[in-house]
Motif scaffolding. Sequence first.
Motif, PDB file in Angstrom:
ATOM      1  N   GLN A 275       0.807  -1.215   0.000  1.00 49.88           N
ATOM      2  CA  GLN A 275       0.000   0.000   0.000  1.00 49.88           C
ATOM      3  C   GLN A 275       0.845   1.272   0.000  1.00 49.88           C
ATOM      4  O   GLN A 275       0.379   2.336   0.373  1.00 49.88           O
ATOM      5  CB  GLN A 275      -0.927  -0.002   1.221  1.00 49.88           C
ATOM      6  N   GLY A 276       2.104   1.188  -0.412  1.00 41.35           N
ATOM      7  CA  GLY A 276       2.956   2.364  -0.465  1.00 41.35           C
ATOM      8  C   GLY A 276       2.428   3.374  -1.467  1.00 41.35           C
ATOM      9  O   GLY A 276       1.859   3.024  -2.502  1.00 41.35           O
ATOM     10  N   ASN A 277       2.606   4.651  -1.156  1.00 40.92           N
ATOM     11  CA  ASN A 277       2.133   5.696  -2.062  1.00 40.92           C
ATOM     12  C   ASN A 277       2.855   7.000  -1.781  1.00 40.92           C
ATOM     13  O   ASN A 277       3.318   7.248  -0.659  1.00 40.92           O
ATOM     14  CB  ASN A 277       0.613   5.894  -1.938  1.00 40.92           C
ATOM     15  N   SER A 278       2.945   7.827  -2.799  1.00 41.39           N
ATOM     16  CA  SER A 278       3.526   9.162  -2.657  1.00 41.39           C
ATOM     17  C   SER A 278       2.839  10.088  -3.644  1.00 41.39           C
ATOM     18  O   SER A 278       2.328   9.658  -4.690  1.00 41.39           O
ATOM     19  CB  SER A 278       5.040   9.138  -2.912  1.00 41.39           C
ATOM     20  N   ASN A 279       2.817  11.371  -3.325  1.00 40.75           N
ATOM     21  CA  ASN A 279       2.211  12.341  -4.226  1.00 40.75           C
ATOM     22  C   ASN A 279       2.818  13.713  -3.994  1.00 40.75           C
ATOM     23  O   ASN A 279       3.302  14.025  -2.901  1.00 40.75           O
ATOM     24  CB  ASN A 279       0.682  12.385  -4.053  1.00 40.75           C
ATOM     25  N   THR A 280       2.786  14.525  -5.048  1.00 42.46           N
ATOM     26  CA  THR A 280       3.245  15.907  -5.001  1.00 42.46           C
ATOM     27  C   THR A 280       2.125  16.803  -5.510  1.00 42.46           C
ATOM     28  O   THR A 280       1.585  16.567  -6.598  1.00 42.46           O
ATOM     29  CB  THR A 280       4.501  16.115  -5.862  1.00 42.46           C
ATOM     30  N   THR A 281       1.784  17.815  -4.727  1.00 38.33           N
ATOM     31  CA  THR A 281       0.725  18.749  -5.096  1.00 38.33           C
ATOM     32  C   THR A 281       1.301  20.145  -5.237  1.00 38.33           C
ATOM     33  O   THR A 281       1.984  20.635  -4.325  1.00 38.33           O
ATOM     34  CB  THR A 281      -0.399  18.764  -4.048  1.00 38.33           C
ATOM     35  N   LEU A 282       1.024  20.774  -6.358  1.00 43.97           N
ATOM     36  CA  LEU A 282       1.377  22.173  -6.587  1.00 43.97           C
ATOM     37  C   LEU A 282       0.085  22.984  -6.622  1.00 43.97           C
ATOM     38  O   LEU A 282      -0.850  22.631  -7.352  1.00 43.97           O
ATOM     39  CB  LEU A 282       2.134  22.350  -7.899  1.00 43.97           C
ATOM     40  N   HIS A 283       0.041  24.037  -5.832  1.00 41.68           N
ATOM     41  CA  HIS A 283      -1.177  24.851  -5.730  1.00 41.68           C
ATOM     42  C   HIS A 283      -0.801  26.322  -5.869  1.00 41.68           C
ATOM     43  O   HIS A 283       0.154  26.792  -5.248  1.00 41.68           O
ATOM     44  CB  HIS A 283      -1.856  24.619  -4.379  1.00 41.68           C
ATOM     45  N   GLY A 284      -1.556  27.036  -6.701  1.00 43.05           N
ATOM     46  CA  GLY A 284      -1.362  28.467  -6.845  1.00 43.05           C
ATOM     47  C   GLY A 284      -2.698  29.184  -6.941  1.00 43.05           C
ATOM     48  O   GLY A 284      -3.635  28.685  -7.567  1.00 43.05           O
ATOM     49  N   GLU A 285      -2.791  30.351  -6.296  1.00 41.14           N
ATOM     50  CA  GLU A 285      -4.030  31.111  -6.319  1.00 41.14           C
ATOM     51  C   GLU A 285      -3.727  32.604  -6.299  1.00 41.14           C
ATOM     52  O   GLU A 285      -2.893  33.069  -5.517  1.00 41.14           O
ATOM     53  CB  GLU A 285      -4.917  30.744  -5.129  1.00 41.14           C
ATOM     54  N   TYR A 286      -4.393  33.330  -7.180  1.00 43.43           N
ATOM     55  CA  TYR A 286      -4.338  34.795  -7.160  1.00 43.43           C
ATOM     56  C   TYR A 286      -5.731  35.314  -6.827  1.00 43.43           C
ATOM     57  O   TYR A 286      -6.722  34.893  -7.422  1.00 43.43           O
ATOM     58  CB  TYR A 286      -3.901  35.369  -8.501  1.00 43.43           C
ATOM     59  N   GLN A 287      -5.773  36.231  -5.855  1.00 38.99           N
ATOM     60  CA  GLN A 287      -7.054  36.794  -5.434  1.00 38.99           C
ATOM     61  C   GLN A 287      -6.942  38.310  -5.355  1.00 38.99           C
ATOM     62  O   GLN A 287      -5.915  38.851  -4.931  1.00 38.99           O
ATOM     63  CB  GLN A 287      -7.451  36.238  -4.070  1.00 38.99           C
ATOM     64  N   VAL A 288      -8.003  38.980  -5.763  1.00 40.26           N
ATOM     65  CA  VAL A 288      -8.064  40.434  -5.677  1.00 40.26           C
ATOM     66  C   VAL A 288      -9.367  40.824  -4.994  1.00 40.26           C
ATOM     67  O   VAL A 288     -10.413  40.214  -5.243  1.00 40.26           O
ATOM     68  CB  VAL A 288      -7.951  41.093  -7.071  1.00 40.26           C
ATOM     69  N   GLN A 289      -9.271  41.807  -4.089  1.00 40.90           N
ATOM     70  CA  GLN A 289     -10.443  42.310  -3.368  1.00 40.90           C
ATOM     71  C   GLN A 289     -10.478  43.824  -3.439  1.00 40.90           C
ATOM     72  O   GLN A 289      -9.440  44.485  -3.359  1.00 40.90           O
ATOM     73  CB  GLN A 289     -10.408  41.883  -1.892  1.00 40.90           C
ATOM     74  N   GLN A 290     -11.686  44.345  -3.612  1.00 40.24           N
ATOM     75  CA  GLN A 290     -11.869  45.791  -3.651  1.00 40.24           C
ATOM     76  C   GLN A 290     -13.069  46.162  -2.805  1.00 40.24           C
ATOM     77  O   GLN A 290     -14.167  45.641  -3.010  1.00 40.24           O
ATOM     78  CB  GLN A 290     -12.076  46.291  -5.082  1.00 40.24           C
TER      79      GLN A 290
END
Length: 823
Positions: A439-454
């Motif tokens: 049951q071995g497992n590995s993972n890599t997650t890349l996450h990016g977010e741009y947010q603007v508020q006015q």
Amino acid sequence: MNGKAFFYIYLRPVGRSEQNGRAHEYRRSMLRWMVVSLAMASACCTAAQNTSLKGMVRDSLSGEPLIGVNVTHAPGKGAATDVQGAYAMDLPMGTYTITFSFVGYSTLTRVVTMTEGSSLTLDVRMSPSAQQLDMVVISAGRFEQRVGEVTQSLSVLRPELIRNKNIVTLSDALDQVPGVVIVDEEPQIRAGSGFSYGAGSRVQVLVDGVPILSGDIGRPNWTFLPIENLEQVEVIKGASSVLYGSAALSGVINVRTAYPRDKPATRATVFAGMYDSPANPAARWWGDNSPLLGGANFSHAQQFGKFDLVLGGNAFGDNGYIGPEPIAADTIAVDTLRTGTGGYENRIRFNIGTRWRNGKVKGLSYGINANAMKSRSTSVFIWNDIEDGLYRPKPGTVTRTRGTQYYIDPFVDYLSKAGTRHSVRGRLHRQVFDNNNGQGNSNTTLHGEYQVQQKLNLFGETMLTAGVVWRKVSSEAELYAGGDNGDGLNEATNTAGYLQVDKKLFEKLALSAGVRYERFLVNEDEASQPVFRTGATYQVMKATYLRASYGQGFRFPTIGERFISTSVGALKVFPNPTLAPEQSWNVEGGIKQGFKIGNFMGYVDAVVFQQDFENYVEFTFGQWGPISAGTNSLGFKSVNTGGARVTGYELELTGKGRIGAVEIATLMGFTNTLPISTTPHQQYANSSTGSYFAPATYANTSYDTTGNVLKFRIRQLFRADVQVDYKRIFVGGSVRYNSHVRNIDVAFVSLDDLSGILDTGVRKWMESHTTGDVIVDGRVGLELTDQLRAALIVNNIGNRSYAMRPLAIEAPRSMQVQLSMNL
């Protein structure tokens, strides 16, 4: 020129004819000059009478500048503090009441008299509000709001409760939140989920607004979350996919870490404890030496000029209350209760947070946060039996894991002079789990977010929030080798864009509406869908808020749900590459009423709700393998089971303050749900060709179909925690009530009846446990000095033998001593 305007007219002699010809034009010219001159004089006089008011606004405790404080001299007229906490405005001469208002702080007023040509500096310090309705939350709208104005159900878990109960993993803390229960590490909010073998959470879990669920199977690792330097935990109940994406089908749990204040703060804790003997003496698998647990944690937060630094760490060891697998007696192993590998956990974790507030570019800050953990642990799927094997695993159902996890989070925040807030968040999240049993497992997650508020003033306060999200998961796992290629290599990509508008009207009505479009690509399978939400809160009286909300949800199955292929003891877990996305909608209405008893303040929240699901995903037993495999063809698989609905109501009370010389803090609530299948006879899956199993329906896979209640659901929950502080002594207690799970997969009971296949005693357990469980914890402590405190904590005082999920027993009574230091 002292506010006076002068003009000169030059006259020369002319003839009568010329004079007559120009008389009319001359009079018109004179009129124009007089009008212009009078206007100039008026403007000059007005400018001379204008005055200037400016100042700084700071926190009364920390001295930090407060950004975005509304400073008004009349309704809707005034200014807001900038990134340095400064404000300025021009006013005509006169006397004014200046009002300072900010989320989470008590409103402040000052009377000023402005005289001709004066310039006045008015610096103020605002105090955090003691009223619970003014508590600041961010998760509901991704900007700071008073909890009373939020349009959804939201609970707040304060760090004091976690420290007082000596909680070392967030899942134990969440058990105190009304409407929330953790089953097999899976968070359930208002019965929105059941048993799923830890795959495909319907609750999004965040750390500082960024998803922390594992990229491949969509489950949280609670021990990995940094809770040493905690600001608070915010729990949104109900569909929240517009702002937080696919996994937020039933709600959101956001862990908010704290930044340093103006004074350095160091906190350290050491503790040790042991498990007591189970209520059933026959189930005690250990000898004279009870299983031990212990550990230490620390945090340090400090400002170095414009640089903020936070350090934290945790070390923990638990011998475990689950013993080793029973081994049949033979010439070597005479003692069938000999110790070996059972349920245990050892881990060490370290985290760091940084932030640099740029001194040259006002409003700009940036930094990197990181967290890393090494661990060795086991997980147990099924108990051996309900007698002497209640705290021992069924042979072959223990998974041993060596884990390495870390994340690195770079971020940039910028608040422009125009009040536009830009935010960029990134995360690299890596997990490597070396499991036995293939049951071995590995993972890599890349996450990016741009947010603007006015923040705007469009017929009232208006907040616009927009953002784009990109997320990619690369998974390599023998555990998830159930795809067409069978190599265990899988990829998933998620892109999304969202927009939300939050608006206040007439100072009492708050409106919220949003939309999100999300696209998923798992290997070569693609799906996309928009979701919408809307809500409103109306302030009926000073401390009375009515609210209503509607939200849609959309969840794409994880890599694990689609491609898992493994076995746990005699049971197999089969892949389902064609598993379809599930959708939902949620509606609720509620009332939040604040109260004050002396200096004790809080609020009561009452809500009714309903959530409907389509293509509902359930972990279902059947004969999914080839008939020739015999019993190896039996097992579980994630399948779309048709429609489901959860209705119910919830009551919550939160309060904090003093009654006389006693300080009291409390959080309590009751949740009642009715989770049902709306398509109980729909044939949603077929077993293998030639199988003696009929096509699967809710009705023929359920142990108890009364009322069509869904499987593995706890319908009633009561939660209460109260702490009392008097001088240097504190006493606290927690009470949890869980109604019993009434319906499970009928296969567990059928296999229990067939002696020798999977005899667990689950039928007898289901028949004898019908009234629910009450679990009581207690704590008492003493402040030895201003910096040092000692405490005794006892969990499960009544030593109740209980199970959140039948077949998995919870811990017996445990006792701990804690010594903590604050500098």
